[in-house]
Write a protein that holds these residues in place. Structure first.
Motif, short mmCIF file in Angstrom:
data_model
loop_
_atom_site.label_atom_id
_atom_site.label_comp_id
_atom_site.label_asym_id
_atom_site.label_seq_id
_atom_site.Cartn_x
_atom_site.Cartn_y
_atom_site.Cartn_z
N GLN A 212 0.82 -1.21 0.00
CA GLN A 212 0.00 0.00 0.00
C GLN A 212 0.85 1.26 0.00
O GLN A 212 0.42 2.30 -0.50
N LYS A 213 2.06 1.18 0.58
CA LYS A 213 3.01 2.29 0.66
C LYS A 213 2.46 3.51 1.40
O LYS A 213 2.96 4.62 1.25
N ALA A 214 1.43 3.31 2.19
CA ALA A 214 0.88 4.40 2.98
C ALA A 214 1.60 4.45 4.32
O ALA A 214 1.75 3.43 4.99
N ILE A 215 2.05 5.64 4.71
CA ILE A 215 2.79 5.75 5.96
C ILE A 215 1.82 5.84 7.13
O ILE A 215 0.65 6.24 6.98
N ALA A 216 2.29 5.44 8.30
CA ALA A 216 1.46 5.42 9.50
C ALA A 216 2.37 5.54 10.72
O ALA A 216 3.56 5.22 10.66
N PRO A 217 1.84 6.00 11.84
CA PRO A 217 2.63 6.04 13.07
C PRO A 217 3.07 4.64 13.49
O PRO A 217 2.31 3.69 13.36
N LEU A 218 4.28 4.51 13.99
CA LEU A 218 4.81 3.22 14.43
C LEU A 218 4.79 3.09 15.95
O LEU A 218 4.45 2.04 16.49
N GLY A 219 5.15 4.15 16.65
CA GLY A 219 5.25 4.08 18.10
C GLY A 219 3.92 4.12 18.84
O GLY A 219 3.65 3.26 19.68
N PRO A 220 3.07 5.12 18.57
CA PRO A 220 1.84 5.24 19.36
C PRO A 220 0.76 4.23 18.94
O PRO A 220 -0.25 4.57 18.32
N ARG A 221 1.03 2.97 19.28
CA ARG A 221 0.09 1.88 19.08
C ARG A 221 -0.13 1.20 20.42
O ARG A 221 0.65 1.37 21.36
N ALA A 222 -1.18 0.42 20.51
CA ALA A 222 -1.63 -0.10 21.81
C ALA A 222 -0.51 -0.81 22.58
O ALA A 222 -0.29 -0.53 23.76
N ARG A 223 0.19 -1.72 21.93
CA ARG A 223 1.18 -2.54 22.66
C ARG A 223 2.37 -1.72 23.14
O ARG A 223 3.05 -2.10 24.10
N HIS A 224 2.66 -0.62 22.45
CA HIS A 224 3.77 0.24 22.86
C HIS A 224 3.36 1.25 23.93
O HIS A 224 4.16 1.62 24.79
N LEU A 225 2.11 1.71 23.88
CA LEU A 225 1.62 2.72 24.82
C LEU A 225 1.09 2.14 26.12
O LEU A 225 0.89 2.88 27.09
N ASN A 226 0.86 0.85 26.16
CA ASN A 226 0.23 0.21 27.31
C ASN A 226 1.22 0.13 28.48
O ASN A 226 1.86 -0.90 28.72
N LYS A 227 1.34 1.24 29.19
CA LYS A 227 2.24 1.34 30.34
C LYS A 227 1.79 2.51 31.20
O LYS A 227 1.09 3.41 30.74
N ASP A 228 2.20 2.50 32.44
CA ASP A 228 1.88 3.61 33.34
C ASP A 228 2.79 4.80 33.06
O ASP A 228 3.94 4.65 32.64
N TYR A 229 2.23 5.97 33.35
CA TYR A 229 2.97 7.23 33.20
C TYR A 229 2.59 8.10 34.39
O TYR A 229 1.41 8.16 34.76
N ALA A 230 3.55 8.73 35.00
CA ALA A 230 3.30 9.50 36.22
C ALA A 230 2.83 10.91 35.88
O ALA A 230 3.61 11.85 35.82
N TYR A 231 1.53 11.05 35.66
CA TYR A 231 0.95 12.36 35.39
C TYR A 231 0.83 13.16 36.69
O TYR A 231 0.92 12.61 37.79
N ALA A 232 0.61 14.47 36.55
CA ALA A 232 0.49 15.33 37.73
C ALA A 232 -0.69 14.90 38.59
O ALA A 232 -0.67 15.05 39.81
N SER A 233 -1.72 14.34 37.96
CA SER A 233 -2.90 13.89 38.69
C SER A 233 -2.69 12.53 39.34
O SER A 233 -3.55 12.03 40.05
N GLY A 234 -1.53 11.93 39.08
CA GLY A 234 -1.22 10.62 39.62
C GLY A 234 -0.84 9.66 38.51
O GLY A 234 -1.14 9.88 37.33
N ALA A 235 -0.20 8.56 38.89
CA ALA A 235 0.20 7.57 37.90
C ALA A 235 -1.03 6.97 37.25
O ALA A 235 -2.01 6.63 37.92
N GLN A 236 -0.97 6.83 35.91
CA GLN A 236 -2.10 6.30 35.17
C GLN A 236 -1.61 5.64 33.90
O GLN A 236 -0.63 6.09 33.28
#
Length: 380
Positions: A212-236
């Motif tokens: 298809q040669k259509a470009i797409a984001p590689l990093g922001p996908r479910a398996r890569h983003l599925n982790k906690d991040y310490a936001y100011a409102s608390g870890a989420q």
């Protein structure tokens, strides 16, 4: 340890307060495909203001479980979507709304005598009291910011290179190259050339479906983003956070969401860590629809066939890329495996990945060697 450090990155629930002058700052500006600005600052997403690299209102940082290696550069990733829009969840990829802007800023902590530092510690990169909100420009050296914009007809990749004054970045469709010296914590340093890919090379890597040669984001996908991040409102969890701020809809039951491992987390199974590393660094080409599909070597996250994964698999074409080795992976023998030869090489005719690095990722190589050395069996 790496995730603990990155977990220190903080951001408010939806909007980041970027400076005392934020009330006068212009909102994010979405430019037409045929009228992209020459200056990164004209997007008003990440800007150098008062010796800080700051994020605008509604611009949300994110992180990945395991990230693509780029010559030990640090990275600040952000996502912005037009008000009232959201991405729709998909296990393999999200359906991002038109107008989504993703950015990835590559930078290094400053070292002594004009060097840049090789370190996993992100804490010193940020302005005091603004961890995750503002990079301290007196402590870091900005190299490039890559912008990925969702248009009505697909994604557009735009590379911006930061000027020597560190005040703004300029669009460089043809890419760029910068000689640098990388210093380790022990004081030793080595020269290397940091290469900014041109727009076509950006598109080539991001087109993980070669047909298809259509470009797409590689990093922001479910398996890569599925982790906690310490936001100011608390870890989420990042996916739950995106849902909460209106950036993601259709999120399934949490236990159904895939998750890649952190390759550096020694408490996780070796196989999971190695597969996560290969997925993010190699899987965008080495998948059944990718640019390397004819190689028969499949390194994407869902491959289960050990032969296709490289176990005792001979190369389709021999030559300098094989290092005169017979099989992609020889169980128990990383020194005889083509896979380790290629990731250890800096020869443009043999190295893998082909783009995005001038240096050998020593930690990644060590992981793959350990993984292969632990495999039972042989190729006789």
């Amino acid at each position: 340890m790496r995730n603990i450090i990155r977990g220190l990155l903080l951001t408010p629930l939806f909007a980041l307060v970027v400076s005392g002058c934020d009330t006068a700052r212009q909102d994010v500006t979405l430019h037409a495909r045929d009228a992209v600005p020459e200056r990164l600052s004209d997007w008003h997403i990440v800007e150098a203001i008062d010796e800080e690299l700051t994020l605008n209102r509604g611009v949300t940082p994110y992180d990945l479980n395991t990230a693509l290696f780029t010559d030990y550069a640090h990275k600040l990733r952000t996502v912005w979507m037009p008000p009232g829009t959201s991405a729709v969840y998909g296990e393999e990829r999200f359906d991002y709304p038109v107008g989504t802007v993703l950015t990835k800023t590559f930078y290094y902590p400053k070292g002594p005598d004009g060097t840049v530092l090789r370190t996993d510690d992100y804490r010193r990169d940020y302005v005091e009291g603004k961890v995750g909100e503002a990079l301290a420009l007196d402590r870091v050296h900005l190299v490039e910011t890559r912008v990925l914009v969702k248009r009505a007809d697909g994604w557009q990749a735009l590379p911006y290179v930061w000027n020597a004054e560190q005040t703004d970045a300029t669009l460089e469709i043809a890419g760029d190259a910068s000689p640098m010296r990388l210093a380790s914590d022990g004081g030793a340093s080595q020269p290397f050339t940091y290469v900014v890919p041109d727009a076509n090379q950006c598109a080539g890597c991001h087109a993980d479906n070669h047909t298809q040669k259509a470009i797409a984001p590689l990093g922001p996908r479910a398996r890569h983003l599925n982790k906690d991040y310490a936001y100011a409102s608390g870890a989420q969890n990042q996916l739950l956070h995106w849902q909460q701020i209106g950036y993601l809809s259709g999120l399934p039951a949490f236990e159904a969401i895939p998750r890649n491992a952190d390759f550096a987390d020694a408490d996780l199974p070796l196989e999971m860590r190695a597969r996560a590393y290969l997925d993010i660094n190699c899987g965008h080409c080495h998948n059944p629809a990718g640019a390397a599909d004819t190689s028969g070597l499949m390194l994407h996250h869902s491959e289960q066939d050990r032969r296709r994964l490289g176990l005792c698999k001979p190369p389709v074409a021999a030559g300098t890329g094989s290092g005169d080795r017979r099989f992609a992976i020889v169980p128990g023998h990383p020194e005889d495996s083509i896979l380790t030869f290629r990731v250890e090489s800096t020869d443009p005719g043999a190295m893998m990945p082909e783009l995005g690095r001038s240096l050998v990722h020593e930690e990644g190589v060590a992981l793959l060697r350990e993984w292969i050395a632990a495999m039972p069996g042989n190729c006789s």
